[in-house]
Scaffold this motif. Sequence first.
Motif, PDB file in Angstrom:
ATOM      1  N   HIS A 247     -35.960  -7.497 -34.786  1.00 46.75           N
ATOM      2  CA  HIS A 247     -35.487  -7.868 -36.129  1.00 46.75           C
ATOM      3  C   HIS A 247     -36.012  -6.901 -37.194  1.00 46.75           C
ATOM      4  N   ARG A 248     -37.260  -6.487 -37.058  1.00 47.74           N
ATOM      5  CA  ARG A 248     -37.808  -5.537 -38.019  1.00 47.74           C
ATOM      6  C   ARG A 248     -37.064  -4.203 -37.963  1.00 47.74           C
ATOM      7  N   LEU A 249     -36.803  -3.705 -36.746  1.00 48.37           N
ATOM      8  CA  LEU A 249     -36.070  -2.441 -36.601  1.00 48.37           C
ATOM      9  C   LEU A 249     -34.672  -2.549 -37.199  1.00 48.37           C
ATOM     10  N   VAL A 250     -34.013  -3.680 -36.978  1.00 48.40           N
ATOM     11  CA  VAL A 250     -32.674  -3.896 -37.540  1.00 48.40           C
ATOM     12  C   VAL A 250     -32.749  -3.945 -39.061  1.00 48.40           C
ATOM     13  N   GLN A 251     -33.700  -4.696 -39.589  1.00 43.59           N
ATOM     14  CA  GLN A 251     -33.832  -4.827 -41.041  1.00 43.59           C
ATOM     15  C   GLN A 251     -34.117  -3.468 -41.683  1.00 43.59           C
ATOM     16  N   GLU A 252     -34.952  -2.670 -41.033  1.00 46.15           N
ATOM     17  CA  GLU A 252     -35.302  -1.345 -41.564  1.00 46.15           C
ATOM     18  C   GLU A 252     -34.263  -0.283 -41.213  1.00 46.15           C
ATOM     19  N   ARG A 253     -33.300  -0.656 -40.359  1.00 44.47           N
ATOM     20  CA  ARG A 253     -32.298   0.304 -39.857  1.00 44.47           C
ATOM     21  C   ARG A 253     -33.016   1.507 -39.225  1.00 44.47           C
ATOM     22  N   ASN A 254     -34.006   1.192 -38.369  1.00 45.39           N
ATOM     23  CA  ASN A 254     -34.909   2.194 -37.834  1.00 45.39           C
ATOM     24  C   ASN A 254     -34.820   2.291 -36.311  1.00 45.39           C
ATOM     25  N   PRO A 255     -33.949   3.160 -35.787  1.00 42.64           N
ATOM     26  CA  PRO A 255     -33.847   3.295 -34.338  1.00 42.64           C
ATOM     27  C   PRO A 255     -35.039   4.017 -33.705  1.00 42.64           C
ATOM     28  N   HIS A 256     -35.909   4.622 -34.503  1.00 44.27           N
ATOM     29  CA  HIS A 256     -37.045   5.362 -33.954  1.00 44.27           C
ATOM     30  C   HIS A 256     -38.041   4.440 -33.259  1.00 44.27           C
ATOM     31  N   GLY A 257     -38.099   3.190 -33.656  1.00 45.14           N
ATOM     32  CA  GLY A 257     -38.995   2.227 -33.026  1.00 45.14           C
ATOM     33  C   GLY A 257     -38.561   1.804 -31.639  1.00 45.14           C
ATOM     34  N   LEU A 258     -37.365   2.180 -31.238  1.00 44.10           N
ATOM     35  CA  LEU A 258     -36.866   1.803 -29.914  1.00 44.10           C
ATOM     36  C   LEU A 258     -37.722   2.388 -28.797  1.00 44.10           C
TER      37      LEU A 258
END
Length: 129
Positions: free
Chosen positions: A10-21
């Motif tokens: 959810h945090r990655l989606v909210q931040e639009r941050n694919p780097h955390g994958l």
Amino acid sequence: MTEHPIEVWHRLVQERNPHGLDVLLDADAVFVSPVMYTPQRGKKAAAMYLATAFQVFFNPTFRYVREIVGNTDAMLEFETEIDGVLVNGVDIIKWNEAGRIVEFKVMLRPLKAINLIHQRMTAMLQASQ
């Protein structure tokens, strides 16, 4: 990983941050796409498809509307609008004891949305190669 995998997602989606994958996905992660004939195996392939999905799906209209979360898996229903088409789908996510995602499956409806997503994902994946 101390944080629950769905909280991280959810945090990655909210931040639009694919780097955390990279931290969230297991080395043997499998991505099952609604528009690909075969599952995409391995962290690198799964991350590539999910990062592309970040660009296609996650706009200001994207939102999760329902969640069912168990001990090792979850179903997250979402809605988004792309080019005037309402896209409804589910992310089915399974993780291991280490809290890393081992399987990520996306299912979509209606057919018009599937065709649109197929077109967008294919174009972005081809452009990145």
